[in-house]
Scaffold this active site. Structure first.
Site, short mmCIF file in Angstrom:
data_model
loop_
_atom_site.label_atom_id
_atom_site.label_comp_id
_atom_site.label_asym_id
_atom_site.label_seq_id
_atom_site.Cartn_x
_atom_site.Cartn_y
_atom_site.Cartn_z
N LYS A 80 9.08 -6.22 -8.42
CA LYS A 80 7.74 -5.65 -8.21
C LYS A 80 6.97 -5.66 -9.52
O LYS A 80 7.51 -5.32 -10.58
CB LYS A 80 7.88 -4.22 -7.68
CG LYS A 80 6.57 -3.55 -7.27
CD LYS A 80 6.83 -2.15 -6.73
CE LYS A 80 5.56 -1.45 -6.27
NZ LYS A 80 5.82 -0.08 -5.77
N SER A 155 3.60 0.85 -1.42
CA SER A 155 2.88 -0.11 -2.23
C SER A 155 3.67 -1.38 -2.51
O SER A 155 3.12 -2.38 -2.95
CB SER A 155 2.52 0.55 -3.57
OG SER A 155 3.69 0.88 -4.31
N SER A 179 7.19 4.11 -1.34
CA SER A 179 6.79 2.72 -1.56
C SER A 179 7.92 1.71 -1.54
O SER A 179 7.66 0.51 -1.59
CB SER A 179 6.02 2.60 -2.88
OG SER A 179 4.78 3.24 -2.79
#
Length: 491
Positions: A80, A155, A179
């Protein structure tokens, strides 16, 4: 699609260690897969082809020299874009850091490299991890491989979508309010939030420092446990890091896979089984709970009365911390700088930079947090939210005196169409309704696929006491063994 991209991390590592395939072949197969499908998924913001192949060659050289390889050596991983990576762009999904190449690795990335994993690149995310759909990325939305007209969660939608699209067998996410788990639920993958402090935040670009938790994402529970074991553990560079070893999550996952949960007591959170969840989600959850009961688990109902206040408390605490953390993005030290023509004051340059660099959701949360912390409102808003946080922690403490772990759906609904909720922030925030309490408490939680609703994945959440991460892996692996994994439609 290459057979190598369909394999689990355990299978890939075994082939590389035995010499039946090379790490370079594995890396190239995944790079080819990214090239074939990512124009439709947009899981990646940056693909580090040269770096991945160089890392893979190093693994092959070590094997050829007779070195013993680690359990994930040669396995590709996607990271990420919230974690710093030396010399590789780290944008946090924001224009304010567009093109920034950090001079250092985060602890998580360091440990991935030391373990011999092969980093494929950086995955898309909601800007500064503020969002539940990966539509708030400054670089465009990621799409769900199950239905590319739908969101992949947020997210960390890029990390989850990369798994579901078979672009990577492993990925790293971060979980501030859900997330990791929420994207895992809506993409039919596994996402684990470790105990807060069980994984290092050094090099994690901060959103909410008391909540942010990096963690593993995978297609199977055992793969997630192996990745957790690699990235977890004490880090003296992180003041919130727990000075204790990671529980044996791998052994727990292997034990759970035997399918015996005799003596395990699980509590269904009653506040999460009433109104608010879609009927199809609740049906899949109940079927999964029955499957666990058949494996010997005792299922009871447990009330956590203050969980219903978690959402408003979170949206005071997290924005307050974000308003402080994001003050460092000022157009002076790194990243974007706008209006510096020699005729403007520093304050004007900072204002213009932030106006151009931050997106609407980030601005919304900074303003919420600044208001909640302002003179005259601190006690009424931020102070009250922290009191609610204490009550939620007490609910967890009381619950874990009665049961070994708590269970609930991961999200109230399946993946929704792209664009359907961006005009209503509250409806977007509801995606994290069931995941936020664990972040406020600080304990571990995992989402594992438990079935389909209207042809889309449903996630099953298991929440455990702090530093009992192994407990959630045992239950998750047992459920996975009972109901199986999910395979998305071919892209």
């Amino acid at each position: 699609m290459s057979d190598l991209t369909k394999m689990t991390a355990v299978e890939i590592a075994g082939l590389v260690a035995s010499g039946e395939t090379s790490a370079v072949e594995v890396a190239q197969a995944h790079l080819d897969r990214i090239g074939a499908v990512d124009d439709r998924v947009h899981a990646f913001l940056h693909v580090d082809t040269e770096g991945a192949l160089a890392a893979a060659r190093a693994v092959d050289e070590r094997r050829a020299a007779g070195e013993e390889l680690g359990p994930l050596a040669g396995v590709p991983v996607a990271v990420k874009d919230v974690l710093t990576t030396k010399g590789v762009p780290t944008t946090v999904g924001s224009k304010i850091l567009e093109g920034w190449r950090p001079p250092y690795d985060s602890t998580i990335v360091e440990r991935l490299r030391d373990a011999g994993t092969v980093m494929l690149g950086k995955t898309n995310m909601d800007e500064f991890a503020m969002g539940s759909s990966t539509e708030y990325s400054a670089y465009g939305p990621t799409r769900n491989p199950w239905d590319t007209d739908r969101i992949p969660g947020g997210s960390g939608g890029g990390s989850a979508a990369a798994l579901a699209a078979y672009e990577a067998p492993l990925s790293i996410g971060s979980d501030t309010g859900g997330s990791i788990r929420q994207p895992g639920a809506v993409t039919g993958t596994v996402g684990a939030k470790p105990t807060y402090g069980g994984t290092s935040r050094y090099g994690l670009v901060a959103f909410s420092s008391s909540l942010d938790t990096p963690g593993p994402c995978a297609r199977t529970v055992l793969d997630a446990a192996l990745l957790h074991q690699v990235i977890g553990g004490h880090d003296p560079r992180d003041s919130t890091s727990i000075p204790a070893p990671v529980p044996d999550v791998v052994a727990a996952a292997r034990l759970g896979a035997t399918g015996d949960l005799t003596g395990v007591k699980l509590g269904v959170v009653t506040e999460f089984t009433g109104e608010g969840a879609e009927p199809g989600v609740m049906a899949a959850f109940r079927d999964a709970a029955e499957a666990l009961a058949k494996l010997g688990a005792e299922i009871v109902e447990v009330s956590c009365p203050h969980f219903k206040y978690a959402l408003p408390a979170y949206y005071l605490i997290a924005p307050s911390e974000c308003s402080s953390n994001l003050a460092r993005f000022d157009g002076v030290r790194f990243g974007l700088r706008v209006g510096d023509d020699g005729n403007r004051s520093l304050e004007e340059v900072m204002s213009l930079t932030r106006e151009a660099g931050f997106g609407p959701e980030v601005k919304r949360r900074i303003m919420l947090g600044t208001y909640a912390l302002s003179s005259g409102y601190y006690d009424a808003y931020y102070g009250q939210a922290q009191k609610v946080r204490t009550l939620i922690t007490r609910d967890f403490t009381s619950a874990f005196e009665q049961v070994d772990a708590l269970i609930s759906p991961t999200t109230p609904f399946v993946a929704f169409p792209i664009g359907s909720r961006t005009a209503d922030p509250y409806q977007m925030y509801l995606a994290d309704l069931f995941t936020i309490p664990t972040n406020l408490y600080g304990g571990p939680a995992i989402s594992v696929p438990c079935g389909l609703s209207d042809g889309l994945p449903v996630g099953f959440q298991i929440m455990a006491p702090t530093m009992a991460d192994d407990r959630m892996y045992r239950v998750a692996a047992a459920l996975e063994n009972a109901v199986g994994t999910l395979t998305p439609p071919a892209l």
